[in-house]
Design a protein around this motif. Structure first.
Motif, PDB file in Angstrom:
ATOM      1  N   ASP A 113       0.835  -1.201   0.000  1.00  0.00           N
ATOM      2  CA  ASP A 113       0.000   0.000   0.000  1.00  0.00           C
ATOM      3  C   ASP A 113       0.875   1.257   0.000  1.00  0.00           C
ATOM      4  O   ASP A 113       0.583   2.227  -0.707  1.00  0.00           O
ATOM      5  CB  ASP A 113      -0.939  -0.009   1.206  1.00  0.00           C
ATOM      6  CG  ASP A 113      -2.067   0.989   1.076  1.00  0.00           C
ATOM      7  OD1 ASP A 113      -2.688   1.052  -0.012  1.00  0.00           O
ATOM      8  OD2 ASP A 113      -2.342   1.711   2.050  1.00  0.00           O
ATOM      9  N   MET A 114       1.949   1.224   0.765  1.00  0.00           N
ATOM     10  CA  MET A 114       2.862   2.372   0.786  1.00  0.00           C
ATOM     11  C   MET A 114       3.552   2.529  -0.569  1.00  0.00           C
ATOM     12  O   MET A 114       3.736   3.646  -1.049  1.00  0.00           O
ATOM     13  CB  MET A 114       3.888   2.215   1.904  1.00  0.00           C
ATOM     14  CG  MET A 114       3.308   2.371   3.286  1.00  0.00           C
ATOM     15  SD  MET A 114       4.595   2.113   4.522  1.00  0.00           S
ATOM     16  CE  MET A 114       3.605   1.786   5.962  1.00  0.00           C
ATOM     17  N   GLN A 115       3.935   1.425  -1.176  1.00  0.00           N
ATOM     18  CA  GLN A 115       4.578   1.487  -2.486  1.00  0.00           C
ATOM     19  C   GLN A 115       3.628   2.034  -3.550  1.00  0.00           C
ATOM     20  O   GLN A 115       4.075   2.552  -4.564  1.00  0.00           O
ATOM     21  CB  GLN A 115       5.066   0.104  -2.922  1.00  0.00           C
ATOM     22  CG  GLN A 115       6.289  -0.352  -2.194  1.00  0.00           C
ATOM     23  CD  GLN A 115       6.773  -1.692  -2.701  1.00  0.00           C
ATOM     24  OE1 GLN A 115       5.980  -2.569  -3.035  1.00  0.00           O
ATOM     25  NE2 GLN A 115       8.084  -1.849  -2.763  1.00  0.00           N
ATOM     26  N   ALA A 116       2.335   1.915  -3.313  1.00  0.00           N
ATOM     27  CA  ALA A 116       1.345   2.384  -4.283  1.00  0.00           C
ATOM     28  C   ALA A 116       1.213   3.901  -4.282  1.00  0.00           C
ATOM     29  O   ALA A 116       0.494   4.448  -5.105  1.00  0.00           O
ATOM     30  CB  ALA A 116      -0.008   1.733  -4.012  1.00  0.00           C
ATOM     31  N   GLY A 117       1.874   4.592  -3.363  1.00  0.00           N
ATOM     32  CA  GLY A 117       1.814   6.027  -3.488  1.00  0.00           C
ATOM     33  C   GLY A 117       2.038   6.883  -2.272  1.00  0.00           C
ATOM     34  O   GLY A 117       2.281   8.066  -2.411  1.00  0.00           O
ATOM     35  N   TYR A 118       1.991   6.353  -1.078  1.00  0.00           N
ATOM     36  CA  TYR A 118       2.138   7.237   0.075  1.00  0.00           C
ATOM     37  C   TYR A 118       2.978   6.572   1.143  1.00  0.00           C
ATOM     38  O   TYR A 118       2.568   5.562   1.725  1.00  0.00           O
ATOM     39  CB  TYR A 118       0.772   7.607   0.656  1.00  0.00           C
ATOM     40  CG  TYR A 118       0.878   8.458   1.891  1.00  0.00           C
ATOM     41  CD1 TYR A 118       1.413   9.741   1.833  1.00  0.00           C
ATOM     42  CD2 TYR A 118       0.484   7.962   3.128  1.00  0.00           C
ATOM     43  CE1 TYR A 118       1.529  10.511   2.974  1.00  0.00           C
ATOM     44  CE2 TYR A 118       0.594   8.735   4.271  1.00  0.00           C
ATOM     45  CZ  TYR A 118       1.120  10.006   4.183  1.00  0.00           C
ATOM     46  OH  TYR A 118       1.241  10.765   5.312  1.00  0.00           O
ATOM     47  N   PHE A 119       4.157   7.117   1.374  1.00  0.00           N
ATOM     48  CA  PHE A 119       5.026   6.649   2.434  1.00  0.00           C
ATOM     49  C   PHE A 119       5.001   7.683   3.548  1.00  0.00           C
ATOM     50  O   PHE A 119       5.620   8.739   3.431  1.00  0.00           O
ATOM     51  CB  PHE A 119       6.474   6.507   1.906  1.00  0.00           C
ATOM     52  CG  PHE A 119       6.946   5.101   1.829  1.00  0.00           C
ATOM     53  CD1 PHE A 119       6.583   4.292   0.780  1.00  0.00           C
ATOM     54  CD2 PHE A 119       7.759   4.576   2.815  1.00  0.00           C
ATOM     55  CE1 PHE A 119       7.018   2.985   0.703  1.00  0.00           C
ATOM     56  CE2 PHE A 119       8.200   3.276   2.754  1.00  0.00           C
ATOM     57  CZ  PHE A 119       7.826   2.476   1.686  1.00  0.00           C
ATOM     58  N   PRO A 120       4.281   7.430   4.633  1.00  0.00           N
ATOM     59  CA  PRO A 120       4.231   8.407   5.725  1.00  0.00           C
ATOM     60  C   PRO A 120       5.576   8.479   6.456  1.00  0.00           C
ATOM     61  O   PRO A 120       6.400   7.567   6.361  1.00  0.00           O
ATOM     62  CB  PRO A 120       3.146   7.853   6.644  1.00  0.00           C
ATOM     63  CG  PRO A 120       3.085   6.408   6.339  1.00  0.00           C
ATOM     64  CD  PRO A 120       3.495   6.239   4.910  1.00  0.00           C
ATOM     65  N   SER A 121       5.773   9.542   7.203  1.00  0.00           N
ATOM     66  CA  SER A 121       7.046   9.711   7.911  1.00  0.00           C
ATOM     67  C   SER A 121       7.256   8.620   8.964  1.00  0.00           C
ATOM     68  O   SER A 121       8.372   8.228   9.238  1.00  0.00           O
ATOM     69  CB  SER A 121       7.121  11.096   8.554  1.00  0.00           C
ATOM     70  OG  SER A 121       6.056  11.265   9.464  1.00  0.00           O
ATOM     71  N   ASN A 122       6.190   8.151   9.555  1.00  0.00           N
ATOM     72  CA  ASN A 122       6.292   7.084  10.563  1.00  0.00           C
ATOM     73  C   ASN A 122       5.933   5.727   9.955  1.00  0.00           C
ATOM     74  O   ASN A 122       5.238   4.932  10.563  1.00  0.00           O
ATOM     75  CB  ASN A 122       5.411   7.400  11.764  1.00  0.00           C
ATOM     76  CG  ASN A 122       3.944   7.525  11.403  1.00  0.00           C
ATOM     77  OD1 ASN A 122       3.609   7.710  10.239  1.00  0.00           O
ATOM     78  ND2 ASN A 122       3.065   7.428  12.385  1.00  0.00           N
ATOM     79  N   TRP A 123       6.444   5.457   8.778  1.00  0.00           N
ATOM     80  CA  TRP A 123       6.074   4.269   8.023  1.00  0.00           C
ATOM     81  C   TRP A 123       6.392   2.972   8.767  1.00  0.00           C
ATOM     82  O   TRP A 123       5.640   2.011   8.674  1.00  0.00           O
ATOM     83  CB  TRP A 123       6.727   4.274   6.648  1.00  0.00           C
ATOM     84  CG  TRP A 123       8.217   4.137   6.677  1.00  0.00           C
ATOM     85  CD1 TRP A 123       9.131   5.135   6.740  1.00  0.00           C
ATOM     86  CD2 TRP A 123       8.957   2.917   6.652  1.00  0.00           C
ATOM     87  NE1 TRP A 123      10.407   4.628   6.759  1.00  0.00           N
ATOM     88  CE2 TRP A 123      10.328   3.265   6.703  1.00  0.00           C
ATOM     89  CE3 TRP A 123       8.608   1.574   6.596  1.00  0.00           C
ATOM     90  CZ2 TRP A 123      11.338   2.317   6.690  1.00  0.00           C
ATOM     91  CZ3 TRP A 123       9.610   0.629   6.589  1.00  0.00           C
ATOM     92  CH2 TRP A 123      10.957   0.997   6.638  1.00  0.00           C
TER      93      TRP A 123
END
Length: 173
Positions: A113-123
């Motif tokens: 899901d993160m690779q699909a577009g959003y890497f939050p700072s606290n990933w």
């Protein structure tokens, strides 16, 4: 020396189960993918992003990697049981595989899901906490909804444990 031999035996069992399960699961996935309408082999709750369809081998490898050590540990008990006892062992190994792999699968889903577009700072925290929790909460449901793949998986689990019990005869204490 006996400890090294025992460790070597356990490692052989784990590798046998992991690789044969992965091979069977991959072939089964490919066949069902070709036969099922829409090519959806894995189930999913309504509205869920289908990363398991986009990256099936990763999820299959993860589940087989969890199955390997569990099956290796159950081989001796499986080999000593009668038919219905063996069916019970298969059920327990399958259930334990879901329980162990679901949180890891949830973490893998979060990663995709993160690779699909959003890497939050606290990933890292999201990956661990959300992935682990979501996997526990939904992993069993995804497995349950994955008919006929899950049914074939149970049959393969039985066959692999049977083959493993023949390949690795019960150790005498």
């Amino acid at each position: 020396m006996p400890v090294i031999n025992q460790a070597s035996e356990v490692l052989k069992r784990i590798i046998f189960y992991w690789l044969t399960a992965f091979g069977c699961a991959t072939v089964g996935y490919g066949l069902l993918w070709a036969l099922l309408p829409g090519h959806h082999v894995f189930g999913a709750p309504y509205g869920m992003y289908l990363y398991q369809d986009a990256h099936p081998l990763a999820y299959i490898a993860l589940c087989c990697g969890c199955f390997g050590p569990l099956a290796a540990g159950a081989t001796d008990t499986f080999g000593r049981r009668g038919r219905w006892g063996q069916v019970g062992i298969v059920g327990l190994v399958a259930l334990a595989t879901v329980v162990v792999s679901a949180p890891l699968g949830g973490m893998l889903w979060e990663w995709h899901d993160m690779q699909a577009g959003y890497f939050p700072s606290n990933w890292g925290r999201i990956l661990l906490l959300n992935g682990f929790g979501d996997g526990l909460a939904l992993g069993w449901l995804i497995v349950l909804l994955s008919v006929p793949y899950n049914v074939l998986g149970l049959l393969v689990c039985y066959g692999l444990l049977r083959a493993g019990a023949r390949r690795f005869p019960t150790r005498r204490s």
